[in-house]
Design a protein around this motif. Structure first.
Motif, PDB file in Angstrom:
ATOM      1  N   SER A 185       1.207   6.834  -6.902  1.00 45.20           N
ATOM      2  CA  SER A 185      -0.039   7.885  -6.858  1.00 45.20           C
ATOM      3  C   SER A 185       0.359   9.307  -6.969  1.00 45.20           C
ATOM      4  O   SER A 185      -0.446   9.914  -7.402  1.00 45.20           O
ATOM      5  CB  SER A 185      -1.177   7.332  -6.405  1.00 45.20           C
ATOM      6  OG  SER A 185      -1.149   7.531  -4.767  1.00 45.20           O
ATOM      7  N   LYS A 230      -8.889   1.638  -9.058  1.00 36.29           N
ATOM      8  CA  LYS A 230      -8.829   2.030  -7.663  1.00 36.29           C
ATOM      9  C   LYS A 230      -9.074   0.701  -7.040  1.00 36.29           C
ATOM     10  O   LYS A 230      -8.811   0.257  -5.772  1.00 36.29           O
ATOM     11  CB  LYS A 230     -10.190   2.754  -7.247  1.00 36.29           C
ATOM     12  CG  LYS A 230     -10.217   3.247  -5.966  1.00 36.29           C
ATOM     13  CD  LYS A 230     -11.198   4.459  -5.897  1.00 36.29           C
ATOM     14  CE  LYS A 230     -11.472   4.980  -4.479  1.00 36.29           C
ATOM     15  NZ  LYS A 230     -12.445   6.020  -4.555  1.00 36.29           N
ATOM     16  N   LEU A 257       2.106   1.516  -3.462  1.00 40.63           N
ATOM     17  CA  LEU A 257       1.113   2.422  -4.495  1.00 40.63           C
ATOM     18  C   LEU A 257       0.826   3.596  -4.113  1.00 40.63           C
ATOM     19  O   LEU A 257       0.253   4.411  -4.936  1.00 40.63           O
ATOM     20  CB  LEU A 257      -0.342   1.482  -4.261  1.00 40.63           C
ATOM     21  CG  LEU A 257      -0.281  -0.025  -4.633  1.00 40.63           C
ATOM     22  CD1 LEU A 257      -1.275  -0.838  -4.175  1.00 40.63           C
ATOM     23  CD2 LEU A 257      -0.062  -0.101  -6.434  1.00 40.63           C
ATOM     24  N   THR A 258       0.634   4.287  -2.819  1.00 40.06           N
ATOM     25  CA  THR A 258       0.445   5.553  -2.564  1.00 40.06           C
ATOM     26  C   THR A 258       1.557   6.478  -3.113  1.00 40.06           C
ATOM     27  O   THR A 258       1.314   7.353  -3.772  1.00 40.06           O
ATOM     28  CB  THR A 258       0.583   5.600  -1.010  1.00 40.06           C
ATOM     29  OG1 THR A 258      -0.531   4.902  -0.443  1.00 40.06           O
ATOM     30  CG2 THR A 258       0.372   7.022  -0.461  1.00 40.06           C
ATOM     31  N   THR A 269      -6.064  -1.522  -6.537  1.00 40.01           N
ATOM     32  CA  THR A 269      -5.013  -1.193  -5.584  1.00 40.01           C
ATOM     33  C   THR A 269      -5.329  -1.494  -4.242  1.00 40.01           C
ATOM     34  O   THR A 269      -4.436  -2.062  -3.139  1.00 40.01           O
ATOM     35  CB  THR A 269      -5.058   0.517  -5.145  1.00 40.01           C
ATOM     36  OG1 THR A 269      -6.369   0.808  -5.014  1.00 40.01           O
ATOM     37  CG2 THR A 269      -4.699   0.940  -6.471  1.00 40.01           C
ATOM     38  N   LEU A 321       0.825  -1.326  -0.125  1.00 43.66           N
ATOM     39  CA  LEU A 321       0.043  -0.044  -0.037  1.00 43.66           C
ATOM     40  C   LEU A 321       1.081   1.036  -0.036  1.00 43.66           C
ATOM     41  O   LEU A 321       0.459   2.192  -0.687  1.00 43.66           O
ATOM     42  CB  LEU A 321      -0.996   0.079   1.228  1.00 43.66           C
ATOM     43  CG  LEU A 321      -2.160  -1.086   1.166  1.00 43.66           C
ATOM     44  CD1 LEU A 321      -2.998  -0.844   2.417  1.00 43.66           C
ATOM     45  CD2 LEU A 321      -2.972  -0.934  -0.146  1.00 43.66           C
TER      46      LEU A 321
END
Length: 545
Positions: free
Chosen positions: A220, A300, A216-217, A303, A213
């Motif tokens: 983004s 979305k 992925l953050t 993720t 996570l």
């Protein structure tokens, strides 16, 4: 394309009578399902309230030693052992030992609070995830998500088991809730990093979920925000995590916690049947809404799906010790519930308002069926867990209390036992965990014969697990015939049996010529007869699923 609020209001006015009728039906159905889900959870919780898994007493022992100032270790004397699953839960469970309160009741109350909080956070996360959709769609999804969570048969089991499972599930829910808005809100990113640390301190394998996570953050975020996020990750997650890892490595003198060595002792798809059980339990309620989330918001949704799949992949390869009620997979339920809730929101938002109330009525039967199946399985499985509690009381708890009250002649009697949970905790004896979860040597040599090692400790009392009451039939090959025969050759004799279930008996053995031999003959003989008498009063245990 998502229907706008203006279009929603206009189309609703054009079809006002039917819309009002369907909205009333929808409201009635959803309220009914909410009440049914809450009622089912309460009923099952009451039925399994007496269930406390034996492994929870391992954490209680570490917590008690921590509260006494001995440190988080299994025995007061070396070698230090790290057999607990969760340092955070161990620290929390030191509280009842400090204030002299029952850790069993304390853990159950916290488990219920954590479970309720998980439901609330899951609901709020779904409501906040799709802010550009009509409020009616978001409200519906926010109600559906916790309902699907409650459709899982073993929610109540994990709330009252005494383990850290409910805490881990809550932290998974918080991490997911903070991850979704992390790219837009700076404060959320910093809090996200802190909660990742807490989750990693609760379940070590959850660091895999958090790292994905975090990656992925980072991907983004615009480049100009990278530095702020990276600083937050280092300050609140990576550096504290490294400090903790360095401390525990120094304190215990071993690279990983002992459960890691046991779960990973041999490579293979040993968790495949547990994975099948978990997906079987969620298939009816979750499949369609999750697929809808993927269809409407593929990026979305993926993720969240990516870290879920990574965790499932890891769980496929390990041995699920005490994996009752899909315990290892269960903390992933909040992420799946959020996905499912988003699917419902997006379905309603992407249909014409005059149609979406009718369409949501099509989904309601799936939710109702999921709740009904989950309640039925949870309710009937509750008999097994209640029976487990009775078995633990007449075998492990009774044996532990008897040993705690015994008038020992030996200054420091040593207990060697496979089920190193309730008996060591209640008896307070120095203990050799013959399974290895709380013994560094056995854990790191798990597939090797442990007979010489256990014998070298000269235990005063040895407790085996046998499938039969009258002849030794080992339940577990790695603590089986070889170790038993070694003690027989050394002069130990079996003189007391404590029935846990039809095919699960605690076999107590000691040397008749030892200082405590006559005393053990008397007190354990009496306790064994009392244990068999209790067997007539309580139901026979069935295997936990």
């Amino acid at each position: 394309m998502t229907v706008s609020h203006a279009e929603y209001r206009q189309s609703t006015e054009l079809d006002s009578p039917n819309s009002k009728m369907y909205f009333r039906l929808l409201t009635v159905f959803i309220i009914s399902l909410m009440l049914a889900g809450i009622f089912g959870f309460i009923v099952i919780t009451a039925k399994v309230w007496n269930f406390t898994v034996d492994d929870s007493y391992i954490t209680f022992r570490y917590a008690e030693n921590l509260a006494k100032g001995w440190g988080p270790t299994f025995n007061k004397l070396p070698p230090r052992a790290e057999g607990y699953s969760s340092i955070l839960w161990t620290v929390i469970m030191a509280i009842p030992h400090i204030i002299v309160f029952s850790p069993v009741i304390f853990s159950k109350v916290l488990g219920l609070i954590f479970t309720i909080a998980t439901l609330m956070i899951t609901s709020v996360t779904v409501y906040s995830a799709e802010r550009d959709t009509p409020s009616s769609a978001r409200i519906t999804g926010a109600i559906v998500a916790p309902l699907l969570f409650l459709s899982f048969p073993f929610c109540a089991i994990h709330a009252v088991s005494g383990m850290e499972t409910a805490l881990a599930t809550l932290l998974y829910a918080i991490v997911v809730a903070l991850f979704i808005p992390a790219k837009d809100i700076s404060a959320s990113r910093w809090l996200f990093s802190l909660c990742c640390l807490l989750l990693g301190l609760t379940r070590p394998e959850a660091n895999l979920f958090c790292i994905i996570l975090i990656g992925l953050t980072l991907v983004s975020l615009p480049r100009q925000r990278w530095m702020n996020f990276i600083i937050g990750c280092f300050a609140l997650y990576i550096i504290p995590g490294v400090i903790y890892f360095a401390w525990r490595w120094h304190y215990y003198g071993i690279l990983f916690p002992l459960p890691f060595y046991i779960k990973s002792a041999a490579f293979g798809l040993r968790g495949l049947h547990r994975a099948y059980s978990f997906f079987e339990n969620i298939a009816v309620g979750f499949t369609l809404p999750v697929l809808l989330a993927i269809a409407f918001r593929p990026v979305k949704a993926l993720t969240l799906i990516l870290p879920i799949l990574a965790m499932c992949g890891y769980f496929l390869t390990i041995n699920h010790e005490m994996g009752y009620g899909d315990r290892y997979f269960y903390p992933l339920l909040p992420a799946l519930s959020v996905l499912a809730g988003m699917g419902v929101v997006l379905l309603m938002a992407n249909l014409k308002p005059r149609l979406h109330l009718k369409k949501i009525l099509v989904i309601i039967p799936f939710i109702a069926l999921a709740l009904a199946l989950g309640f039925a399985r949870g309710y009937f499985s509750a008999n097994n867990y209640s029976s487990y509690a009775y078995g633990l009381m007449r075998a492990h708890v009774l044996l532990g209390r008897t040993l705690a009250a015994a008038a020992w002649q030996t200054s420091d009697p040593i207990l060697a036992i496979y089920d190193a949970g309730a008996v060591p905790y209640i008896s307070r004896l120095t203990t050799i965990d013959s399974f290895g979860l709380n013994d560094p040597f056995i854990a790191t040599h798990f597939l090797h014969d442990r007979s010489d090692y256990v014998l070298s400790k000269k235990p005063t009392l040895v407790v085996f697990v046998s499938k039969r009451p009258d002849s030794f039939d080992p339940l577990f090959y790695y603590v089986g015939t070889s170790l038993y025969e070694s003690f027989i050759k050394s002069g130990y004799t079996h003189k007391a049996t404590f029935p846990f279930s039809k095919r699960y008996y605690l076999w107590a053995m000691w040397h008749p010529d030892s200082k405590d031999g006559p005393m053990l003959d008397r007190v354990l003989g009496d306790a064994s007869r009392h244990s068999h008498a209790m067997l007539k009063l309580y139901p026979i245990i069935l295997p936990l699923k």
